[in-house]
Design an enzyme around this catalytic site. Sequence first.
Site, mmCIF file in Angstrom:
data_model
loop_
_atom_site.group_PDB
_atom_site.id
_atom_site.type_symbol
_atom_site.label_atom_id
_atom_site.label_comp_id
_atom_site.label_asym_id
_atom_site.label_seq_id
_atom_site.Cartn_x
_atom_site.Cartn_y
_atom_site.Cartn_z
ATOM 1 N N VAL A 60 19.870 -2.479 2.927
ATOM 2 C CA VAL A 60 20.178 -4.106 3.097
ATOM 3 C C VAL A 60 20.222 -4.364 4.813
ATOM 4 O O VAL A 60 20.066 -5.474 4.955
ATOM 5 C CB VAL A 60 21.554 -4.164 2.520
ATOM 6 C CG1 VAL A 60 22.679 -3.508 3.335
ATOM 7 C CG2 VAL A 60 21.761 -5.777 2.562
ATOM 8 N N TYR A 61 19.914 -3.116 5.516
ATOM 9 C CA TYR A 61 20.200 -3.489 7.004
ATOM 10 C C TYR A 61 18.782 -4.214 7.323
ATOM 11 O O TYR A 61 17.718 -3.511 7.272
ATOM 12 C CB TYR A 61 20.252 -2.351 7.851
ATOM 13 C CG TYR A 61 21.476 -1.557 7.420
ATOM 14 C CD1 TYR A 61 22.839 -2.074 7.087
ATOM 15 C CD2 TYR A 61 21.713 -0.114 8.202
ATOM 16 C CE1 TYR A 61 23.891 -1.398 7.008
ATOM 17 C CE2 TYR A 61 22.980 0.689 7.530
ATOM 18 C CZ TYR A 61 23.982 -0.007 7.352
ATOM 19 O OH TYR A 61 25.221 0.507 7.138
ATOM 20 N N SER A 62 19.295 -5.529 7.832
ATOM 21 C CA SER A 62 18.050 -6.330 8.357
ATOM 22 C C SER A 62 16.925 -6.542 7.455
ATOM 23 O O SER A 62 15.833 -6.170 7.944
ATOM 24 C CB SER A 62 17.442 -5.433 9.746
ATOM 25 O OG SER A 62 18.595 -5.717 10.867
ATOM 26 N N GLY A 64 15.691 -4.681 5.205
ATOM 27 C CA GLY A 64 14.657 -3.418 5.087
ATOM 28 C C GLY A 64 14.154 -3.087 6.078
ATOM 29 O O GLY A 64 13.453 -1.816 6.361
#
Length: 326
Positions: A60-62, A64
């Site tokens: 979920v960070y940025s 993908g």
Amino acid sequence: MDYVKLGRTGLEVSRLCLGCMSYGEPQRGTHPWTLPEEQSRPFIKKALDLGINFFDTANVYSDGTSEEILGRALKDFASREDVVIATKVHGRMRKAPNGQGLSRKAIMAEIDASLRRLGTDYVDLYQIHRWDYGTPIEETLEALHDVVKAGKARYIGASSMYAWQFAKALYLADRHGWTRFVSMQNHLNLLYREEEREMLPLCAAEGIAVIPWSPLARGRLTRDWDERSTRMDTDEFGRKLYEKTAEYDRKVVERVAEIAAARNVPRAQVALAWVLQKSPVTAPIIGATKTGHLDDAVAALSLTLTPDEIQRLEEPYVPHAVEGFS
């Protein structure tokens, strides 16, 4: 660099883990303060040069892009077998049904998507980012077991949850012969110590590695209380974690400053040294967006706080409401 076993496994990890939430395309996802790829790569390269072999990210960070940036950098700068890659699953990746959570369908789709973004055919540590109240934990555990048996992950871990939930998951894995969680990625720092009550003793008793996130309280422990940063002004999750206890947290921050001044070292080293000396912490997850961040983190490995200093750091703390589980 020091290396330790990840819990009761045979896997050797550096005593520091580089958290890669700071690396991602700023216009993607919910973190406008992240560094784009060109600015991120030097930090990953420097971490490797300092002996860090442990890297943590999440799908979920940025949106993908953190996984993509990390994967390309590690491919260019290191041998795959010399690094330990950890990622996480749970957060929403698509608006459609089944676009988030820990159902069997979501896990099987997201592990493949993470592997594509990372450019590898396996991750070393696959972690559930949070507890999924909408999916039976048995379904999640069996799906994770199948991910391991398929060779797509070497080990599995968990992140912030109640100790009773983690105990239940460990019990069910043992009961059914499924792969067991080997690590807990939880919220622990001088401003938030609620994990000391139940989760840390549980991990110590069960031989679980502890890899705390936000060991510097999103930078709050490294600067004067009223000093601002771009991340602090735009980090809604960080505001939620700490705004309710500002009156008391300020006193802890001031105590860190006092001890750092007496030692003639940066505050980050004092705050991180406290986490490193907390049993059973294995490898704090550090963030780095400035050149000195990694140097301070490595220097903290050699900073031994005295019992009196630890007592002074801990003295101003007051109980906090449980935060960071959602």
